[in-house]
Design a protein around this motif. Structure first.
Motif: not given
Lengths: 285, 285
Positions: A159-167
């Motif tokens: 997935a390509l997303a902002g840091p919040a998504a990984a968290e």
């Protein structure tokens, strides 16, 4: 439902903020910055649904991306705001930071497909030029694939997303900061129903829309008036009016020190332009 | 290689037109309209490669989309033209007509995935709202999936492309005219190397780029000068200069009756603005 429960329900309803996308998206990040960490979201699958959510009172506010330094103005969103008669009550500039993420234990070499929003894919196109084996797949939102990877324990998908998504979705960051232009800001606006009052004390910016005939100097004349009223332009964008050749509509943002200067300009613009409309008056972001 | 063969080779090389995408794409359609049915194409996988193809003399000309009424200005392409020092020598407006196509014998009910360019997918989003079971997948070009469906006889996959793609790759049109906005025009420009002379006899339009400090009325002053020189604006777009807060760059198109009026305006613009650049002088499309 007991009366107190009902009022709690009402209050909760009133505080909902509509976004395109889900938790962990950039829209979520902006909603948190503007309305607090625990903002209650109405997650919508399209910008059209975001507008509907405010119009039918499901949400009290909406957060909507309007332009970024890579893809330019998101013209359909201007049109949605214009047609729906919602008002812009604030703006927020977000630095876009893109990470490639996947299940913990995976590496880039394992990834066969990367899913994300089309604009996000564009923003990271240079990075993926190095990995021609990775297939880029469009999805409705940056965070939705992050969620799906976790829920279905998908291997081989990134997935390509902002840091919040990984968290939020417990994913590993496989590559950090993969966006091409490093100082890529996206401008978001806050929207409310037109009849809803809001604090105008700190208003020093406005978004305007008007049309002009293609007569020589018509735009220069309008800008002279704005300047004489001590208004300063921060954005201008012309769009041909599709149905009428040689007619142009303009989306213009202005900033000002004193509200009375803006009021004078409004009166003049109503006379000098056609279909003049204030899309919103708000505090500069 | 015999001398005549060598010259034939040279002539053929010289006539190549670089496009993003392959035969059957909208860029191909524009290349045919501008340079004839049998135009020799250099098919590129990205706009960056299109520019390189002209710079290294593989192609003599390029065709490049610059803006459309759905997605707005394609800002990265403005930047590519600006940075590469290619010149705009013409423009062409194409009515975008999107068809959903697949292998003959297939119907919409058979289609599980539709692949196309992200902007094309956006342009047809409303149509696909009716078919939530169809997965939308991003590809680099509208025509490339049409080609792949034919070559690999792919069932269950649809392509979203112009009428030419269905004809070239022998596909059946499963739904005709599926684009949301019916009068959706895309503006393309023709590009050549900067040092290449071309016929300027019918020049009546120019694309300009300049920067202005955020001083009150600076844009109005410039537009007054353009107006005094009898130039008329057909497009204006402001972009914040990313590295310098409160500095803006502008992309402006002007039309004029007499070239000498434009020459006068150029001299004044060079003094009044910074980083003033003529991106091209050409005949209005």
């Amino acid at each position: 439902m007991a009366a107190s429960g009902f009022f709690f329900f009402l209050t909760k309803m009133k505080k909902k903020v509509a976004i395109q996308g889900i938790k962990g998206s950039f829209h979520h990040q902006v909603a948190q910055s503007c309305f607090g960490e625990n903002v209650v979201l109405e997650e919508c699958v399209s910008f059209r649904e975001v507008i509907t959510s405010v119009l039918d009172n499901t949400s009290q506010k909406a957060v909507m991306a309007l332009e970024n330094s890579i893809a330019g103005s998101i013209l359909p969103n201007y049109t949605l705001i214009d047609n729906s008669n919602l008002q812009i009550t604030g703006e927020f500039f977000l630095n876009i930071h893109m990470n490639l993420m996947g299940l913990p234990g995976q590496t880039i070499a394992d990834i066969k497909e990367v899913h994300s929003h089309p604009i996000a894919l564009l923003q990271c196109a240079n990075f993926f030029n190095q990995y021609p084996q990775i297939k880029l797949v469009e999805s409705s939102d940056t965070a939705i694939t992050a969620k799906r990877i976790q829920e279905q324990q998908l291997k081989g998908i990134g997935a390509l997303a902002g840091p919040a998504a990984a968290e939020i979705y417990n994913l590993a960051i496989l590559a950090d900061g993969v966006h091409t232009v490093k100082s890529n800001k996206t401008r978001f606006v806050i929207l409310k129903a037109k009849d809803l009052a809001y604090d105008k004390e700190n208003v020093n910016k406005a978004s305007l829309r008007f049309e002009l005939d293609d007569t020589p100097g018509s735009l220069a004349t309008v800008l002279n008036v704005l300047n004489n009223c001590k208004l300063n332009l921060t954005k201008i964008q012309s769009i041909p009016v599709i149905e009428t050749p040689f007619k142009y509509s303009f989306f213009v943002d202005v900033i000002f020190d004193k509200y009375k200067h803006f009021e004078k300009a409004k009166k003049l613009m109503e006379i000098m332009t056609t279909h003049f409309k204030v899309l919103g008056e708000y505090q500069q972001g």
